[in-house]
Write an enzyme that holds these catalytic residues in place. Structure first.
Site: not given
Length: 403
Positions: A64-66, A87-88, A120, A123
């Site tokens: 991803c671009h992140t 993260h993907e 929590c 959530c």
């Protein structure tokens, strides 16, 4: 004691088995050693999962671009090396730590960068998808349980084992990773993991922005600024909701071909409209402005154009781009009397409690997201640096890496 067992990713603990602490695993990972330095395929040691953690065998991951921004070190405050980015992804649970419920070895999972403990006050609220403990934090580089890492690598000059830091609660550029259980979503085993990988970020973020954040209605008009994977996922979500006109804005005209697959009906290249602002062009095209606009670039000037492109009185702008600090929103407070603007994280999906239902609907044919349209390249994991170059050069949307 916890730090001794789990903190450096290299220690061995007794007993355990599949539902306990297990043993360390040695595997291949792409390690970032510094800003812009090509990722290095290293043998890393992955510690057993600690309490409320799971260890996952990663089968597919994408970029991803992140990830690209983090690799470049564009935000100095977020630099932390050595580090495993990514993260993907999608994979299979290998083992679980103490106290984990609802996940077991063999389960198919997708990691999520903004977790959900399901207990929590955040959530339990239907007003947010953020979690009090496991929400996304780009400055975080360790595990919640003990503030330690689960990865380690031998430093070549010294021969000493040193910790390798985590990234966005996930760190998926590795054959095995350790996640907080709150960041691992169990999905239908019939769902193809190579497609579900994209639900870890891009598709969930874009489609969710259209469905959950904006609640795009049928026969509405939409403008999407920035036609990367997230922007095209917004268009896909708007198309599935029945939007009649979806205007794509990008300086790369080649994006329109792919955009048409995702429902883009009109394309604007800002470089082709002389001195006229983009928002004026869109207002002329839509008799006053679009109902919804989505900013997917992280550029302040583009954000303002997206905001002004919406219709006076009811226009809504959703911000998805990652904007650098310390830039502020380029709006005058009085402008908010006639238009609205809001931000969006992970498409406002609650990952653990809502993504499984979306996956089931995809498997059953109730929802037809064009997953394959986003995967422009497929490569083995060892080609990860080439995949980064393709994304940086604007030649790929998602490059699927097989581990």
């Amino acid at each position: 004691m916890a730090a001794a067992l789990y903190g450096n990713g290299s220690s061995t603990s007794g007993g355990g088995g599949a539902r306990g602490r297990g043993k360390p695993i040695t595997c291949k990972a792409a390690v970032a050693w510094g800003p812009g330095v090509p990722l290095s395929l290293e043998e890393v040691e992955v510690a057993p999962p600690g309490p409320m953690e799971v260890r996952v065998k990663v089968l597919f991951t994408s970029i991803c671009h992140t990830d690209l921004s983090a690799w470049k070190g564009e935000c100095e405050a977020q630099r932390k090396y050595p580090r495993i980015l990514g993260h993907e992804a999608a994979g299979v649970v290998e083992s679980v730590g103490e106290g984990v419920e609802g996940l077991a070895p063999g389960d198919h999972v997708v990691p999520i960068f903004t977790g959900e403990c399901e207990k929590c006050v955040y959530c339990k609220s239907d007003k947010t998808n953020l979690c009090g403990t496991y929400r996304v934090d780009p400055l975080k580089s360790s595990m919640v349980y003990d503030d330690g890492t689960r990865f380690s690598v031998v430093d070549q000059p010294s021969g000493q084992r040193r910790p390798v830091y985590h990234f966005l609660n996930t760190s998926t550029f590795t054959e095995y990773t350790v996640l907080d259980a709150a960041c691992a979503v169990k999905i239908n085993p019939e769902a193809p993991l190579q497609r579900m990988c994209l639900l870890s970020c891009g598709i969930s973020t874009g489609v969710g922005a259209a469905w959950n954040t904006a609640n795009v209605s049928a026969r509405s008009t939409v403008a999407v600024f920035g036609l990367g994977a997230v922007g095209l996922a917004v268009a896909e979500g708007a198309r599935l909701r029945g939007a009649t006109r979806i205007i794509g804005v990008d300086v790369n005209p080649s994006k329109f071909t792919k955009g048409k697959e995702m429902g883009i009906t009109d394309f604007i290249d800002p470089n082709d409209i002389c001195d006229k602002p983009v928002h004026e062009v869109i207002r002329e095209m839509t008799d006053g402005g679009v109902d919804y606009s989505f900013e997917c670039t992280g550029i302040n000037d583009v954000l303002r154009e997206a905001f002004l492109s919406t219709h006076d009185g009811w226009g809504l702008t959703v911000v998805l781009g990652i904007h650098s600090t310390p830039k502020m929103v380029p709006l005058h407070p009085m402008e908010l009397y006639s238009r609205r603007i809001t931000g969006c994280v992970f498409g406002d999906f609650k990952g653990k409690s809502q993504l499984p239902d979306l996956v089931d609907k995809c498997v059953n044919g109730e929802v037809n997201i064009n997953f394959d349209g986003f995967i422009t390249h497929k490569m083995p994991f060892s080609y990860i640096n080439k995949a980064f170059r393709l994304l940086e050069e604007g030649k790929s949307l998602r490059c699927l890496l097989s581990l």
